[in-house]
Write an enzyme that holds these catalytic residues in place. Structure first.
Site, mmCIF file in Angstrom:
data_model
loop_
_atom_site.group_PDB
_atom_site.id
_atom_site.type_symbol
_atom_site.label_atom_id
_atom_site.label_comp_id
_atom_site.label_asym_id
_atom_site.label_seq_id
_atom_site.Cartn_x
_atom_site.Cartn_y
_atom_site.Cartn_z
ATOM 1 N N THR A 240 29.427 46.654 50.906
ATOM 2 C CA THR A 240 29.412 48.117 50.982
ATOM 3 C C THR A 240 30.676 48.689 50.344
ATOM 4 O OG1 THR A 240 28.119 47.973 52.981
ATOM 5 C CG2 THR A 240 29.217 50.072 52.576
ATOM 6 N N ASN B 102 54.046 43.327 34.002
ATOM 7 C CA ASN B 102 54.488 44.012 35.214
ATOM 8 C C ASN B 102 55.999 43.929 35.431
ATOM 9 O OD1 ASN B 102 53.154 41.346 35.533
ATOM 10 N ND2 ASN B 102 54.214 41.347 37.489
ATOM 11 N N CYS C 258 62.347 35.245 45.782
ATOM 12 C CA CYS C 258 62.796 34.696 47.062
ATOM 13 C C CYS C 258 61.665 34.689 48.067
ATOM 14 C CB CYS C 258 63.976 35.475 47.612
ATOM 15 S SG CYS C 258 63.565 37.129 48.099
HETATM 16 N N1 PLP Z 1 47.888 42.236 37.354
HETATM 17 C C1 PLP Z 1 49.079 42.823 37.212
HETATM 18 C C2 PLP Z 1 49.688 42.908 35.842
HETATM 19 C C3 PLP Z 1 49.743 43.339 38.314
HETATM 20 O O1 PLP Z 1 50.949 43.911 38.155
HETATM 21 C C4 PLP Z 1 49.138 43.242 39.587
HETATM 22 C C5 PLP Z 1 49.843 43.717 40.793
HETATM 23 O O2 PLP Z 1 51.063 43.717 40.854
HETATM 24 C C6 PLP Z 1 47.875 42.632 39.682
HETATM 25 C C7 PLP Z 1 47.288 42.137 38.545
HETATM 26 C C8 PLP Z 1 47.178 42.489 40.988
HETATM 27 O O3 PLP Z 1 46.618 43.730 41.398
HETATM 28 P P1 PLP Z 1 46.175 43.921 42.913
HETATM 29 O O4 PLP Z 1 47.405 44.058 43.716
HETATM 30 O O5 PLP Z 1 45.345 45.173 42.922
HETATM 31 O O6 PLP Z 1 45.359 42.728 43.272
#
Ligand code: PLP
Length: 394
Positions: free
Chosen positions: A244, A158, A332
């Site tokens: 649900t 990410n 931060c």
């Molecule tokens: N895994 C990765 C690589 C992510 O970038 C994120 C969110 O930034 C998540 C898991 C978590 O996803 P969610 O926000 O839907 O819980």
């Protein structure tokens, strides 16, 4: 540039994305007239059940699996936890987990706290990465043992967008009879996923990263893979996820998957061209700007750049004044100014990790926006460096 000043330039799409208008249109009936419970026996509820079925097929088509292998959850985090804990419960005699040092906190924090979460002591191997953010395949092979209960490795990071070779890693795990989970939250919609041809047993996705709403996720579980529900309760999702269903959001996620499937190749090449223009422009116009992560094995929408000798938070603040949204590599929000665990794992020097900014684009970005950012960023970094006691000069 007056118009641009009035609107946000959103380059933070790995944090979350805008809901696509087509997705919102698909959802609206389920937020208004079609409010029945999909589990109800009457036709009114049945209509809603039909929409869930359609969304499940749209997701399955998108990732190359059977609709029965798709479970709707509340988010990517829930999908990650359910997959990993399922695999552990299925093999109580095994006490070892393999993951990496660059996972999202959804996996990292679970693995770090797995003893207190499960009441059982596990050995956790967190594989190191090199300066490009890549895992060494020999390290990976050596980590797999007869005691390994599950491997959980993200498909794409990410923060840097670096893509890990999960296809090959899943194959090697399968050969050794070890279940393989991948967090594909960032990969989905940005690179193709075809589970039919892969040895992945569990895969997590999240709606809000691909232009569907927040609060809906997917867990793929390969047919025949051991599974234990995370929540106890009703029989929804064939007894695999009680509660649900969040019908409108699930319908939206189905539509978002369909849109991504139809347009991914064309749109991602446009996004990549914008990302490349932004990246090349920043690296050329700002001295001591460094790219973090593998140059090629990367998502088409992400670039993570360190501007040495300035604080990420200060950069973001100045960008914010021009309504430019991005993310920094120091946390931060957690109350500390520790640089990100991902950049630290890659060995990015302290002075660079602190000044790192992640720009993540989407199909909604325009060339005009990129030009505006390229005009503003050298000024911002230049001003901050003038004030920095550490800046040694160009
Ligand atoms: N895994 C990765 C690589 C992510 O970038 C994120 C969110 O930034 C998540 C898991 C978590 O996803 P969610 O926000 O839907 O819980």
């Amino acid at each position: 540039m007056k118009e641009q000043q009035d609107q946000v330039i959103y380059l933070d799409n790995n944090a979350t994305t805008r809901v696509a208008p087509e997705v919102l249109d698909a959802m609206m009936p389920y937020l208004t007239d079609l409010y029945g419970n999909p589990s109800s026996m009457h036709t009114f509820g049945g209509q809603v059940g039909g929409a869930l079925k359609q969304a499940r097929s749209q997701v399955a088509d998108f990732i190359g699996c059977d609709p029965e292998e798709v479970i709707f959850t509340s988010c990517g985090t829930e999908s990650d936890s359910t997959a990993i804990l399922s695999a552990l419960r299925a093999a109580p005699e095994r006490r070892h987990i393999v993951t990496t040092r660059v996972e999202h906190p959804a996996v990292k924090n679970l693995c770090e706290n797995i003893g207190s979460m499960t009441g059982t002591k596990y050995r956790v191997t967190m594989l190191k990465v090199d300066e490009d953010g890549m895992v060494d395949m020999n390290d990976y092979l050596e980590s797999l043992t007869e005691d390994t209960a599950v491997v959980s490795i993200m498909w794409a990071n990410n923060e840097t967008g670096v893509i890990l070779p999960v296809e090959e890693m899943a194959r090697l795990a399968k050969e050794r009879g070890i279940p393989f989970h991948t967090d594909a939250v960032q990969a989905a919609g940005k690179i193709p996923i075809d589970l039919a041809s892969l040895d992945i047993d569990y895969l997590s996705m999240s709606g809000h990263k691909l232009h569907a709403p927040k609060g809906v996720g997917i867990l793929y579980v390969r047919r025949g893979t051991p599974f234990a529900p995370f929540l106890a309760g009703g029989h929804q999702e064939h007894g695999r996820r009680a509660g649900t269903e969040n019908v409108a959001s699930i319908v939206g996620l189905g539509r978002a998957c369909q849109l991504a499937q139809e347009k991914m190749v064309e749109e991602n090449s446009r996004v990549k061209a914008l990302r490349d223009k932004l990246e090349a422009g920043l690296l050329a116009s700002i001295p001591r700007a460094l790219l973090n992560g593998h140059r090629l094995q990367r998502l088409p929408n992400t670039t993570n750049i360190s501007f040495e000798y300035v604080e990420g938070e200060s950069i973001l603040l100045h960008m914010n004044r021009h309504r430019i949204c991005a993310s920094s590599g120091s946390a931060c929000t957690s109350g500390s100014l520790e640089p990100s665990h991902v950049l630290r794992a890659m060995g990015v020097p302290f002075t660079a990790a602190h000044g790192s900014i992640r720009f993540s684009l989407s199909v909604y970005n325009t060339e005009q926006e990129i030009d505006f950012v390229l005009e503003k960023m050298p000024q911002i970094i230049g001003q901050l460096r003038e004030m920095s006691p550490f800046w040694p000069g160009e």
